[in-house]
Design an enzyme around this catalytic site. Sequence first.
Site, PDB file in Angstrom:
ATOM      1  N   GLU A  75       0.843  -1.205   0.000  1.00 56.73           N
ATOM      2  CA  GLU A  75       0.000   0.000   0.000  1.00 56.73           C
ATOM      3  C   GLU A  75       0.879   1.256   0.000  1.00 56.73           C
ATOM      4  O   GLU A  75       1.982   1.255   0.540  1.00 56.73           O
ATOM      5  CB  GLU A  75      -0.895   0.013   1.240  1.00 56.73           C
ATOM      6  CG  GLU A  75      -2.060  -0.947   1.136  1.00 56.73           C
ATOM      7  CD  GLU A  75      -2.959  -0.907   2.364  1.00 56.73           C
ATOM      8  OE1 GLU A  75      -2.791  -0.001   3.214  1.00 56.73           O
ATOM      9  OE2 GLU A  75      -3.822  -1.786   2.465  1.00 56.73           O
ATOM     10  N   ALA A 114       8.722  -1.521 -29.664  1.00 55.55           N
ATOM     11  CA  ALA A 114       9.491  -1.077 -30.846  1.00 55.55           C
ATOM     12  C   ALA A 114       9.211  -1.931 -32.084  1.00 55.55           C
ATOM     13  O   ALA A 114       9.876  -1.781 -33.105  1.00 55.55           O
ATOM     14  CB  ALA A 114      10.995  -1.000 -30.569  1.00 55.55           C
ATOM     15  N   GLN A 167      -8.806  13.754 -24.403  1.00 55.31           N
ATOM     16  CA  GLN A 167      -9.069  14.980 -23.622  1.00 55.31           C
ATOM     17  C   GLN A 167     -10.549  15.087 -23.250  1.00 55.31           C
ATOM     18  O   GLN A 167     -10.903  15.595 -22.199  1.00 55.31           O
ATOM     19  CB  GLN A 167      -8.723  16.210 -24.459  1.00 55.31           C
ATOM     20  CG  GLN A 167      -7.281  16.612 -24.407  1.00 55.31           C
ATOM     21  CD  GLN A 167      -7.080  17.880 -25.212  1.00 55.31           C
ATOM     22  OE1 GLN A 167      -6.931  18.959 -24.663  1.00 55.31           O
ATOM     23  NE2 GLN A 167      -7.092  17.745 -26.513  1.00 55.31           N
ATOM     24  N   LYS A 207      -0.076  -1.352 -41.342  1.00 58.66           N
ATOM     25  CA  LYS A 207       0.288  -2.226 -40.202  1.00 58.66           C
ATOM     26  C   LYS A 207      -0.953  -2.934 -39.667  1.00 58.66           C
ATOM     27  O   LYS A 207      -1.999  -2.335 -39.542  1.00 58.66           O
ATOM     28  CB  LYS A 207       0.930  -1.373 -39.098  1.00 58.66           C
ATOM     29  CG  LYS A 207       1.322  -2.128 -37.847  1.00 58.66           C
ATOM     30  CD  LYS A 207       1.928  -1.210 -36.780  1.00 58.66           C
ATOM     31  CE  LYS A 207       0.909  -0.757 -35.778  1.00 58.66           C
ATOM     32  NZ  LYS A 207       1.443   0.139 -34.750  1.00 58.66           N
TER      33      LYS A 207
HETATM   34  C1  R5P Z   1      -0.264   2.491 -31.717  1.00 61.48           C
HETATM   35  O1  R5P Z   1      -1.353   2.780 -32.212  1.00 61.48           O
HETATM   36  C2  R5P Z   1       0.690   3.530 -31.228  1.00 61.48           C
HETATM   37  O2  R5P Z   1       0.526   4.751 -31.863  1.00 61.48           O
HETATM   38  C3  R5P Z   1       2.112   3.061 -31.377  1.00 61.48           C
HETATM   39  O3  R5P Z   1       2.377   2.827 -32.743  1.00 61.48           O
HETATM   40  C4  R5P Z   1       2.338   1.781 -30.615  1.00 61.48           C
HETATM   41  O4  R5P Z   1       1.913   1.911 -29.306  1.00 61.48           O
HETATM   42  C5  R5P Z   1       3.796   1.376 -30.668  1.00 61.48           C
HETATM   43  O5  R5P Z   1       3.900   0.151 -30.048  1.00 61.48           O
HETATM   44  P1  R5P Z   1       5.091  -0.844 -30.335  1.00 61.48           P
HETATM   45  O6  R5P Z   1       6.360  -0.069 -30.138  1.00 61.48           O
HETATM   46  O7  R5P Z   1       4.900  -1.920 -29.297  1.00 61.48           O
HETATM   47  O8  R5P Z   1       4.931  -1.371 -31.715  1.00 61.48           O
END
Ligand code: R5P
Length: 326
Positions: free
Chosen positions: A42, A227, A138, A195
């Site tokens: 906690e 990444a 927001q 992607k």
């Molecule tokens: C996804 O919609 C975000 O804008 C980033 O592209 C994403 O969070 C990047 O994640 P990672 O580095 O795991 O591919």
Amino acid sequence: MKDKFHLKIISGTANRKLAEEVSRVMKVPLTPVEIKRFSDGEIYCRVLESVRGCDVYIIQPTSSDASLNLMQLLVMVDALKRSSPERVTAVIPYFGYARQDKKTKAREPITAKLVANMIQVAGVDRVIMFDLHVAQVQGFFDIPSDNLDMIPQFAEYILSKKLGEIVMVSPDAGGAARARTFAKVLNAPIAIIDKRRPEPNVAQVENVIGDVKGRTAVIVDDIIDTAGSITEAAKILVEHGAKEVYALATHGVLSGQSVERIAKSHLKEVIITNTIEIPKEKLMPKFRVLSVGPLLAEDIRRTHEGLPMGVVYEEMYRKLEKKVKK
Ligand code: R5P
């Protein structure tokens, strides 16, 4: 600075370095706070100075461990609200859970909204954030909010590298608006990577929409987490004839094997900011970190003094435009 004595800055434990930088820039010492964990985990917090009648800013990104840092923020807000401040602003340079902003399958939560509710219920009067995953988050708050960005600083840095013919690249369709903004500022074309996410944290890159041949590609994203997105994007960009590949992103989450992945990738340089404190061992030479400290300090000062922030951006864009035209 007007009314300086009533402005207080408090740091949680998530990014003390950034809070110290803001404190230095503003010449306002950090208000001492005791934060401890009980043996069962906690969180305990006590503000060690009176905040009665003060305008208080708590700096605490809800980066990893997101739930723990969020809870610490809430506990700090509660400690403050029971001590009669005039106003409490939560400065959340990285807003964890922002990517859970909609239901994509039945029976899923909208956790970004839940987190916004929790922050408001705790008694926060205002929030300051950076480059939200989508600006609509927001709207999850019914209190004033700032969604700052580092576009002018990133653009200036890219200009300073004198990369020749560049193309701004979004690593997915969702980030196209962000890449378009950069492309407009830098007077460059854009490309978009097709992607897919077969499962969370897995990036599957299918194609490049746009011409990248012979150009230096600059990938623009909000977050670098595993990444996967930027390294897979870099690979396909090189396959499509890009000369070199750079990547920039506001938030360096850098989880799992991300650093090793970047090291082995086609990426020449990765530019991030310090919204999240990056441990030294992760900061390999390919990284360049720009500080959000000066901009954050300016926003806090202007919020405290009731001055607009838009003019600061207008001025930055004016200067940038001149440099791009040169
Ligand atoms: C996804 O919609 C975000 O804008 C980033 O592209 C994403 O969070 C990047 O994640 P990672 O580095 O795991 O591919």
